[in-house]
Scaffold this motif. Sequence first.
Motif, PDB file in Angstrom:
ATOM      1  N   UNK A 127     -30.002 -50.796   2.196  1.00 41.48           N
ATOM      2  CA  UNK A 127     -31.066 -51.734   2.528  1.00 41.48           C
ATOM      3  C   UNK A 127     -30.642 -52.747   3.588  1.00 41.48           C
ATOM      4  N   UNK A 128     -29.449 -53.276   3.501  1.00 44.39           N
ATOM      5  CA  UNK A 128     -29.050 -54.340   4.417  1.00 44.39           C
ATOM      6  C   UNK A 128     -28.235 -53.844   5.611  1.00 44.39           C
ATOM      7  N   UNK A 129     -27.290 -52.940   5.388  1.00 37.31           N
ATOM      8  CA  UNK A 129     -26.426 -52.494   6.483  1.00 37.31           C
ATOM      9  C   UNK A 129     -27.064 -51.405   7.340  1.00 37.31           C
ATOM     10  N   UNK A 130     -27.856 -50.542   6.725  1.00 37.75           N
ATOM     11  CA  UNK A 130     -28.443 -49.398   7.443  1.00 37.75           C
ATOM     12  C   UNK A 130     -29.957 -49.367   7.282  1.00 37.75           C
ATOM     13  N   UNK A 131     -30.623 -50.503   7.419  1.00 40.19           N
ATOM     14  CA  UNK A 131     -32.057 -50.607   7.132  1.00 40.19           C
ATOM     15  C   UNK A 131     -32.868 -49.536   7.852  1.00 40.19           C
ATOM     16  N   UNK A 146     -33.582 -47.917  -6.681  1.00 40.34           N
ATOM     17  CA  UNK A 146     -34.958 -48.076  -6.227  1.00 40.34           C
ATOM     18  C   UNK A 146     -35.940 -47.797  -7.368  1.00 40.34           C
ATOM     19  N   UNK A 147     -35.682 -46.767  -8.162  1.00 43.50           N
ATOM     20  CA  UNK A 147     -36.545 -46.445  -9.299  1.00 43.50           C
ATOM     21  C   UNK A 147     -36.511 -47.564 -10.338  1.00 43.50           C
ATOM     22  N   UNK A 148     -35.327 -48.085 -10.616  1.00 44.80           N
ATOM     23  CA  UNK A 148     -35.192 -49.160 -11.604  1.00 44.80           C
ATOM     24  C   UNK A 148     -35.945 -50.406 -11.147  1.00 44.80           C
ATOM     25  N   UNK A 149     -35.741 -50.811  -9.911  1.00 45.51           N
ATOM     26  CA  UNK A 149     -36.413 -52.008  -9.393  1.00 45.51           C
ATOM     27  C   UNK A 149     -37.927 -51.796  -9.367  1.00 45.51           C
ATOM     28  N   UNK A 150     -38.365 -50.627  -8.934  1.00 41.50           N
ATOM     29  CA  UNK A 150     -39.803 -50.339  -8.892  1.00 41.50           C
ATOM     30  C   UNK A 150     -40.416 -50.386 -10.291  1.00 41.50           C
ATOM     31  N   UNK A 151     -39.708 -49.852 -11.273  1.00 41.57           N
ATOM     32  CA  UNK A 151     -40.203 -49.881 -12.650  1.00 41.57           C
ATOM     33  C   UNK A 151     -40.330 -51.306 -13.149  1.00 41.57           C
ATOM     34  N   UNK A 152     -39.286 -52.085 -12.934  1.00 39.40           N
ATOM     35  CA  UNK A 152     -39.311 -53.466 -13.402  1.00 39.40           C
ATOM     36  C   UNK A 152     -40.450 -54.235 -12.742  1.00 39.40           C
ATOM     37  N   UNK A 153     -40.558 -54.122 -11.433  1.00 42.49           N
ATOM     38  CA  UNK A 153     -41.617 -54.848 -10.738  1.00 42.49           C
ATOM     39  C   UNK A 153     -43.003 -54.339 -11.118  1.00 42.49           C
ATOM     40  N   UNK A 154     -43.175 -53.032 -11.152  1.00 37.68           N
ATOM     41  CA  UNK A 154     -44.497 -52.476 -11.411  1.00 37.68           C
ATOM     42  C   UNK A 154     -44.945 -52.576 -12.853  1.00 37.68           C
ATOM     43  N   UNK A 155     -44.100 -52.186 -13.759  1.00 37.73           N
ATOM     44  CA  UNK A 155     -44.494 -52.126 -15.166  1.00 37.73           C
ATOM     45  C   UNK A 155     -44.385 -53.474 -15.860  1.00 37.73           C
ATOM     46  N   UNK A 162     -39.085 -51.225   1.219  1.00 40.69           N
ATOM     47  CA  UNK A 162     -38.007 -50.225   1.182  1.00 40.69           C
ATOM     48  C   UNK A 162     -38.447 -48.856   1.699  1.00 40.69           C
ATOM     49  N   UNK A 163     -39.633 -48.768   2.269  1.00 39.90           N
ATOM     50  CA  UNK A 163     -40.105 -47.496   2.801  1.00 39.90           C
ATOM     51  C   UNK A 163     -39.209 -46.991   3.932  1.00 39.90           C
ATOM     52  N   UNK A 164     -38.925 -47.837   4.901  1.00 37.07           N
ATOM     53  CA  UNK A 164     -38.099 -47.418   6.039  1.00 37.07           C
ATOM     54  C   UNK A 164     -36.677 -47.082   5.609  1.00 37.07           C
ATOM     55  N   UNK A 165     -35.996 -47.928   4.794  1.00 32.88           N
ATOM     56  CA  UNK A 165     -34.646 -47.529   4.362  1.00 32.88           C
ATOM     57  C   UNK A 165     -34.637 -46.257   3.524  1.00 32.88           C
TER      58      UNK A 165
END
Length: 121
Positions: free
Chosen positions: A9-13, A32-41, A61-64
Motif C-alpha cells: 500500500x505505501x511503498x508500491x502503491x 485486505x479481506x480482514x480490514x474489509x470485513x471489519x469495516x463493512x460488517x 486499495x483498488x490500485x494497489x
Amino acid sequence: MIEWYKKVVFDNYANFNGRARRTEFWMFTLANIIVSFILGFVLGLISPTLGMAANLYSLAVLIPSIAVGVRRMHDVGKSGWFLLIPIYSLILACTEGEKGSNQYGADPKNEFDEMNQIGVE
C-alpha cells in the motif's frame, strides 16, 4: 503480515513494474479481506453510514490490489493482462514464481534471501 501490507500500500502503491512473491500477494490479500470485513460488517452493524467507510477503503486499495496482482503475474512470467482470466489468474497466483531473473525483473525471493543473509531489513 502488516509489513507485507504496508509494502504494497505505501511503498508500491501504483507500481506495476517488477515482480511480487506469493507471500507478498497473499499476505496483502489476507490483510485486505480482514480490514474489509471489519469495516463493512462490524461498522455496518453499528451504523449504515459508518459502513460506507468500507466502500471508501475498497476504492483506496483498488490500485494497489491491481498493482500487486500484475506484479504477481510478472513473477510467474506472464503479462499482467492475465489477471482478466479469473480461474487461470488464481492458478498463476498460487504457482511458484520463475527462479532467477525474467523479462519483468530480478527474482524477488532471491533478493529477500540475500538481504536476510547480510542483515538488511
